[in-house]
Motif scaffolding. Structure first.
Motif, mmCIF file in Angstrom:
data_model
loop_
_atom_site.group_PDB
_atom_site.id
_atom_site.type_symbol
_atom_site.label_atom_id
_atom_site.label_comp_id
_atom_site.label_asym_id
_atom_site.label_seq_id
_atom_site.Cartn_x
_atom_site.Cartn_y
_atom_site.Cartn_z
ATOM 1 N N SER A 162 -19.048 5.248 1.938
ATOM 2 C CA SER A 162 -18.848 4.596 3.310
ATOM 3 C C SER A 162 -17.514 5.553 3.903
ATOM 4 C CB SER A 162 -18.563 3.137 3.559
ATOM 5 O OG SER A 162 -18.066 3.057 4.931
ATOM 6 N N HIS A 163 -16.391 5.197 3.280
ATOM 7 C CA HIS A 163 -14.997 5.599 3.701
ATOM 8 C C HIS A 163 -14.066 5.876 2.853
ATOM 9 C CE1 HIS A 163 -14.743 1.443 4.679
ATOM 10 N NE2 HIS A 163 -13.530 1.708 4.771
ATOM 11 N N CYS A 164 -12.946 6.227 2.909
ATOM 12 C CA CYS A 164 -11.779 6.233 1.957
ATOM 13 C C CYS A 164 -10.479 5.593 2.668
ATOM 14 C CB CYS A 164 -11.561 7.628 1.148
ATOM 15 S SG CYS A 164 -12.880 8.515 0.463
ATOM 16 N N PHE A 173 -11.883 4.146 -2.534
ATOM 17 C CA PHE A 173 -13.297 4.481 -2.135
ATOM 18 C C PHE A 173 -14.098 3.068 -1.772
ATOM 19 C CE2 PHE A 173 -11.781 8.505 -3.972
ATOM 20 C CZ PHE A 173 -12.476 9.256 -3.254
ATOM 21 N N PHE A 174 -14.601 3.205 -0.603
ATOM 22 C CA PHE A 174 -15.472 2.029 -0.067
ATOM 23 C C PHE A 174 -16.740 2.433 -0.291
ATOM 24 C CE2 PHE A 174 -11.282 1.156 1.637
ATOM 25 C CZ PHE A 174 -10.910 -0.181 1.328
ATOM 26 N N LEU A 175 -17.816 1.882 -1.212
ATOM 27 C CA LEU A 175 -19.095 2.404 -1.091
ATOM 28 C C LEU A 175 -20.114 1.508 -0.259
ATOM 29 C CD1 LEU A 175 -18.912 3.040 -4.856
ATOM 30 C CD2 LEU A 175 -18.445 4.319 -3.059
ATOM 31 N N ILE A 193 -12.808 18.617 -0.438
ATOM 32 C CA ILE A 193 -14.068 18.807 -1.085
ATOM 33 C C ILE A 193 -15.188 17.931 -0.457
ATOM 34 C CG2 ILE A 193 -13.103 19.438 -3.262
ATOM 35 C CD1 ILE A 193 -13.648 16.596 -4.444
ATOM 36 N N LEU A 194 -14.771 16.987 0.154
ATOM 37 C CA LEU A 194 -15.712 16.114 0.767
ATOM 38 C C LEU A 194 -16.040 16.569 2.430
ATOM 39 C CD1 LEU A 194 -14.683 12.488 -0.302
ATOM 40 C CD2 LEU A 194 -16.775 14.011 -1.217
ATOM 41 N N GLU A 195 -15.559 17.398 2.993
ATOM 42 C CA GLU A 195 -15.539 17.935 4.175
ATOM 43 C C GLU A 195 -17.010 18.487 4.378
ATOM 44 O OE1 GLU A 195 -11.276 19.061 6.263
ATOM 45 O OE2 GLU A 195 -12.456 20.425 5.128
ATOM 46 N N ASP A 196 -17.400 19.208 3.460
ATOM 47 C CA ASP A 196 -18.877 19.945 3.378
ATOM 48 C C ASP A 196 -19.860 18.991 2.987
ATOM 49 O OD1 ASP A 196 -17.248 22.367 3.389
ATOM 50 O OD2 ASP A 196 -17.480 22.691 1.319
ATOM 51 N N TYR A 197 -19.728 17.535 3.053
ATOM 52 C CA TYR A 197 -20.670 16.737 2.575
ATOM 53 C C TYR A 197 -20.526 15.786 4.130
ATOM 54 C CZ TYR A 197 -21.503 18.143 -1.866
ATOM 55 O OH TYR A 197 -21.886 18.678 -2.961
ATOM 56 N N GLY A 198 -20.050 16.140 5.070
ATOM 57 C CA GLY A 198 -20.080 15.417 6.277
ATOM 58 C C GLY A 198 -18.901 14.310 6.578
ATOM 59 N N PHE A 199 -17.713 14.710 5.904
ATOM 60 C CA PHE A 199 -16.534 13.622 5.987
ATOM 61 C C PHE A 199 -15.580 14.144 6.982
ATOM 62 C CE2 PHE A 199 -18.932 11.976 2.371
ATOM 63 C CZ PHE A 199 -18.407 10.610 2.252
ATOM 64 N N TYR A 200 -15.043 13.402 7.750
ATOM 65 C CA TYR A 200 -13.986 13.663 8.654
ATOM 66 C C TYR A 200 -12.842 12.530 8.472
ATOM 67 C CZ TYR A 200 -11.685 15.464 12.697
ATOM 68 O OH TYR A 200 -10.643 15.870 13.785
ATOM 69 N N ASN A 209 -17.368 8.859 6.188
ATOM 70 C CA ASN A 209 -18.727 9.511 6.076
ATOM 71 C C ASN A 209 -19.458 9.557 7.364
ATOM 72 O OD1 ASN A 209 -21.139 10.358 5.584
ATOM 73 N ND2 ASN A 209 -21.585 9.272 3.800
ATOM 74 N N ILE A 210 -19.389 10.770 8.191
ATOM 75 C CA ILE A 210 -20.042 10.615 9.501
ATOM 76 C C ILE A 210 -21.343 10.066 9.616
ATOM 77 C CG2 ILE A 210 -20.781 12.230 11.430
ATOM 78 C CD1 ILE A 210 -18.323 13.815 10.623
ATOM 79 N N ASN A 211 -22.066 10.379 8.591
ATOM 80 C CA ASN A 211 -23.370 9.785 8.457
ATOM 81 C C ASN A 211 -23.523 8.243 8.460
ATOM 82 O OD1 ASN A 211 -24.827 12.349 8.528
ATOM 83 N ND2 ASN A 211 -24.082 12.756 6.516
ATOM 84 N N GLN A 212 -22.438 7.368 7.988
ATOM 85 C CA GLN A 212 -22.660 6.013 7.866
ATOM 86 C C GLN A 212 -21.687 5.264 9.123
ATOM 87 O OE1 GLN A 212 -22.008 3.951 4.299
ATOM 88 N NE2 GLN A 212 -22.828 5.667 2.893
#
Length: 249
Positions: A162-164, A173-175, A193-200, A209-212
């Motif tokens: 979800s987010h860090c 890390f919050f799952l 390393i997480l920016e490529d996976y939709g993190f900002y 995690n932008i998707n969450q």
């Protein structure tokens, strides 16, 4: 006594490592050394070490090619490299320690101490190496990140994060399943390393995690509401770029 082997193609550098080990780790026996892939494979199979100090670039290949010949991975690995490149990214995804050349004594002893400690909780590196090779080869089939704590190794799906939250040299890390995992690494270790996976990073202390994201609340300066209900602040400096990214989805 635990056994450590040194895989490094520069003889003088191997002597430096042996000196540092002798000075700081009397509980470790240097059980052998090698400078190329073929001799390293033979050495590791013969010695069955607990820890391997492994330079990434070798005379006849690299350490990733070496690892492909060594299943199962019943040893801890410390990577050493002179280049901060794509290999480092794969290593970070897999929670291995790495040391940049020229080697600093503090960083060296810290990495070896971590490996010794890890032997007590999780002597096998199987899941870490599988994830490492997955990311190094660019297949990224697993979409997983390895997180290491003092008690365990966690292999988690990146889309379940979800987010860090950053707390100086620690990151939580919050799952999405409500678990929280605290690791003793700063957030900067994970941002790239997480920016490529939709993190900002909407705030200095948070990575989301932008998707969450469930919604953006614009009151009180603005904050993000995640699917799990967590409220993440948005700093005024990062707000315009963050909103632009969301509008572009």
């Amino acid at each position: 006594m635990k056994k450590i082997v040194i895989i490094e193609d520069e003889p003088r550098t191997r002597e430096t490592y042996k000196h540092l080990l002798a000075q700081n780790f009397t509980e470790l026996e240097v059980a052998g050394e090698a400078g190329n892939v073929s001799s390293a494979v033979a050495l590791i199979r013969e010695v069955n070490p607990d820890i391997v100090l492994m330079d990434i670039e070798l005379e006849d290949g690299n350490s990733f090619q070496l690892l492909q010949h060594l299943r199962p991975y019943n040893f801890k690995i410390i990577f050493i490299t002179a280049y901060n490149d794509y290999a480092i990214k794969a290593i970070k995804f897999s929670a291995f320690d790495y040391i940049m050349k020229p080697v600093n004594e503090f960083e060296f002893t810290h990495a070896v101490a971590n490996a010794v400690q890890a032997l007590n909780c999780c002597p096998s590196s199987e899941s870490q190496v599988e994830n490492l090779l997955d990311h190094y080869e660019g297949t990224q089939k697993s979409g997983k990140l390895v997180l290491r704590t003092s008690e365990a190794l966690y292999v988690i799906k990146i889309d379940q994060i979800s987010h860090c939250k950053s707390d100086n040299s620690y990151t939580t890390f919050f799952l999405s399943d409500k678990r929280e995992i605290l690791v003793s690494k700063g957030m900067t270790e994970y941002v790239e390393i997480l920016e490529d996976y939709g993190f900002y990073r909407p705030h200095q202390s948070f990575l989301v995690n932008i998707n969450q994201i469930n919604k953006i609340d614009k009151s009180d300066g603005g904050f993000v509401v995640m699917e799990n209900g967590a409220e993440i602040p948005i700093s005024s400096r990062r707000k315009p770029s963050f909103l632009n990214i969301l509008q572009g989805l």
